[in-house]
Enzyme design. Structure first.
Site, short mmCIF file in Angstrom:
data_model
loop_
_atom_site.label_atom_id
_atom_site.label_comp_id
_atom_site.label_asym_id
_atom_site.label_seq_id
_atom_site.Cartn_x
_atom_site.Cartn_y
_atom_site.Cartn_z
N ASP A 55 0.85 -1.20 0.00
CA ASP A 55 0.00 0.00 0.00
C ASP A 55 0.88 1.25 0.00
O ASP A 55 2.10 1.15 0.19
CB ASP A 55 -0.96 0.01 1.20
CG ASP A 55 -0.25 -0.18 2.52
OD1 ASP A 55 0.92 0.23 2.64
OD2 ASP A 55 -0.85 -0.74 3.45
N ASP A 57 1.28 5.01 1.66
CA ASP A 57 0.83 5.93 2.72
C ASP A 57 1.31 7.33 2.39
O ASP A 57 2.45 7.53 1.95
CB ASP A 57 1.40 5.49 4.07
CG ASP A 57 0.99 4.07 4.41
OD1 ASP A 57 -0.21 3.79 4.37
OD2 ASP A 57 1.88 3.24 4.69
N ASP A 139 9.06 4.11 13.27
CA ASP A 139 9.70 2.98 13.96
C ASP A 139 11.13 2.72 13.52
O ASP A 139 12.07 2.71 14.32
CB ASP A 139 8.83 1.70 13.86
CG ASP A 139 8.28 1.43 12.47
OD1 ASP A 139 8.67 2.13 11.52
OD2 ASP A 139 7.47 0.49 12.32
P1 ATP Z 1 3.36 -2.62 5.17
O1 ATP Z 1 2.26 -1.66 4.83
O2 ATP Z 1 4.12 -3.14 4.02
O3 ATP Z 1 2.90 -3.68 6.11
P2 ATP Z 1 4.45 -0.32 6.47
O4 ATP Z 1 5.83 -0.02 6.99
O5 ATP Z 1 3.92 0.56 5.41
O6 ATP Z 1 4.48 -1.84 6.00
P3 ATP Z 1 2.18 0.46 8.00
O7 ATP Z 1 1.54 -0.23 9.15
O8 ATP Z 1 1.41 0.68 6.76
O9 ATP Z 1 3.50 -0.37 7.71
O10 ATP Z 1 2.71 1.85 8.56
C1 ATP Z 1 3.14 2.91 7.72
C2 ATP Z 1 4.32 3.62 8.34
O11 ATP Z 1 3.93 4.19 9.61
C3 ATP Z 1 5.49 2.74 8.69
O12 ATP Z 1 6.33 2.54 7.58
C4 ATP Z 1 6.19 3.54 9.77
O13 ATP Z 1 6.92 4.61 9.24
C5 ATP Z 1 5.02 4.11 10.53
N1 ATP Z 1 4.61 3.22 11.62
C6 ATP Z 1 3.73 2.19 11.57
N2 ATP Z 1 3.61 1.61 12.76
C7 ATP Z 1 4.43 2.28 13.60
C8 ATP Z 1 4.74 2.17 14.99
N3 ATP Z 1 4.17 1.25 15.72
N4 ATP Z 1 5.63 3.04 15.50
C9 ATP Z 1 6.20 4.03 14.76
N5 ATP Z 1 5.94 4.18 13.44
C10 ATP Z 1 5.08 3.33 12.87
MG MG Z 2 1.95 0.57 4.64
#
Ligand code: ATP
Ligand code: MG
Length: 466
Positions: A55, A57, A139
């Site tokens: 996805d 963001d 994170d």
């Molecule tokens: P994917 O969507 O592929 O599972 P993602 O890294 O995009 O991985 P998301 O849950 O969509 O994960 O979160 C988007 C972004 O928000 C992350 O890349 C990170 O920068 C931030 N993020 C998500 N969860 C946390 C957290 N628990 N603490 C700090 N930052 C976070």
């Molecule tokens: Mg994501």
């Protein structure tokens, strides 16, 4: 203020054509209204690693209400973390506002109504900030690189570009503190390491090791979401190895941890690893996997061991396993908020195996119309691996599955049936009426989730639910 590392358009490989059109619409929409609009998080990370993002963001300096004003097709969600979702038919793009980094020592932050901590955990995080602050509160460094739609540059405040290049996962800030603030980050670290085949760098690794116990404090519903992402990422077996290594598995699934014991590479460990290897193979082949199948695969060995005593006492094998699975899942729910329907389906998958594989094929036939049949067959496939006659048995089960297509992949909650008036003690307390109560529980309380009374087990012809 830190000067970010900026990578010009010509110096990186992300092109705007790699970005989903709906995300581009949102990025340009915000930009045209005078707001900063960056692609952030996993989308940038995955493109930089040459992978197709799951996805996209978006992050912006527009507040959620301003985003809502720019896009009429949007909705605000979340309390802990306020966001806008912009809808395009079935697709939706998540738009976050730059947030400031907050921590327990920051007394100013603690006074703010938009920020709240409990037991060192951040429970509300809605203080707007600058792009730099936003990057710092993410994170991992690899998740904090921004792609700027205004000039197609990459903006990096935290060393994420270097870490992407070196293929390492590194917490932003003090690793142990970041794990305490939000223990779910430990599961995320494991997921990214397993899924992207990255190394967790030593200080981050030590932070996880030191904070593993804190996972018990994480929000149960977030853990249910994360555990699915973790085990359905296509690298469940690798994730399992890392969970064991960090002592996270024992905290996440305490009963399974006890059953596995401390020693690595035992028969039990290999069984769980094999089950997850099977799950990964299902994902690779594009087969449907479900949370209930996952829990059945993960917990099957431990549940069978738990049922052994009741079986030795003469309880019907399927019923003993069903009940052990229900009890196991109930205890599991103290850590992870597993919906009732999933718990029940897990018990049904495990409980029906003996009937499914009975020599007399009629028993399997009687099960074929059940909604859990495809998952039960998948579990049987795992269980039969390498056993004589497995191919013929599976072929027979697959035929039955194909002949009952309505059951395939049915994860919808079944409609509650009004319990029929009881005509006798055995009927009202027997397995069928028990299941009717499970179904009418509708996923809310524990009322329908009781185990089936053992007495019913010994009425050998009682119509078992599996
Ligand atoms: P994917 O969507 O592929 O599972 P993602 O890294 O995009 O991985 P998301 O849950 O969509 O994960 O979160 C988007 C972004 O928000 C992350 O890349 C990170 O920068 C931030 N993020 C998500 N969860 C946390 C957290 N628990 N603490 C700090 N930052 C976070
Ligand atoms: Mg994501």
């Amino acid at each position: 203020m830190t000067t970010p590392r900026i990578l010009e358009r010509k110096d990186h490989k992300i092109s705007r054509h790699d970005i989903q059109s709906e995300a581009l619409t949102v990025l340009y929409g915000l930009h045209e209204h005078g707001y900063q609009a960056y692609l952030a998080g996993g989308g940038v990370r995955d493109l930089m690693l040459g992978r197709k993002p799951k996805d996209f963001d978006v992050v912006t300096n527009a507040t959620p209400n301003e985003v809502k004003r720019v896009f009429r097709n949007s909705r605000l969600i979340g309390r802990r973390f306020r966001l806008a979702h912009v809808f395009f038919g079935l697709t939706n793009i998540e738009v976050a506002t730059f947030r400031a980094l907050q921590n327990a020592e920051d007394s100013d932050a603690a006074q703010q109504p938009h920020f709240k901590m409990r037991d060192g955990l951040v429970v509300r995080d809605n203080v707007w900030g600058t792009p730099e602050e936003d990057a710092l509160r993410r994170d991992f460094t690899i998740n904090a690189v921004f792609y700027n739609i205004a000039d197609f540059t990459l903006i990096d405040y935290v060393g994420g570009l270097n870490d992407l290049h070196a293929r390492v996962i590194r917490f932003i800030g003090d690793p142990a503190m970041r794990c305490v603030e939000d223990p779910v980050r430990m599961i995320r670290a494991v997921r990214f390491a397993a899924m992207l085949d990255l190394k967790i760098e030593p200080a981050s690794s030590a932070g996880i090791m030191a904070s593993a116990e804190r996972l018990a404090l994480a929000d149960r519903s977030r853990l249910y979401e994360e555990i699915q992402k973790l085990f359905f990422c296509g690298a469940a077996q690798a994730a399992y190895g890392l969970l064991r290594y960090y002592g996270l598995l024992e905290v996440l699934l305490p009963d399974l941890g006890v059953w596995l014991g401390r020693k690595p590479c035992t028969v039990r460990c290999r069984r769980v690893a094999g089950a997850l290897e099977f799950l990964d193979a299902c994902k690779r082949e594009g087969r449907t996997v479900s949370p209930a199948l996952l829990f059945a695969l993960l917990l099957g060995g431990a549940v069978e061991a738990e049922a052994a005593e009741a079986i030795a006492r003469g309880t019907h094998v399927g019923l003993a396993i069903y009940n052990a699975a229900m009890a196991h899942c109930r205890r599991l729910s103290e850590r992870i908020q597993v919906p009732n329907l999933v718990r029940q389906r897990t018990a049904e998958i495990l409980g029906c195996q003996q009937r499914l594989l009975a020599e007399d094929g009629r028993r399997a036939e009687a099960l074929a119309a059940q909604p859990f049949f495809p998952e039960a067959v998948a579990y049987a496939e795992f269980n039969l691996r390498g056993k004589p006659g497995a191919d013929a048995t599976l072929a027979r089960l697959r035929e039955l599955e194909a002949a009952h297509p309505t059951a395939t992949g049915d994860e919808r909650p079944r409609r509650a049936r009004r319990p029929r008036r009881a005509t006798g003690a055995a009927r009202s307390r027997g397995p069928r009426s028990e299941r009717a109560r499970c179904e009418s529980d509708g996923g809310g309380g524990e009322a329908g989730m009781r185990e089936i009374p053992m007495a019913a087990a010994n009425e050998s012809e009682a119509p078992l639910p599996f």
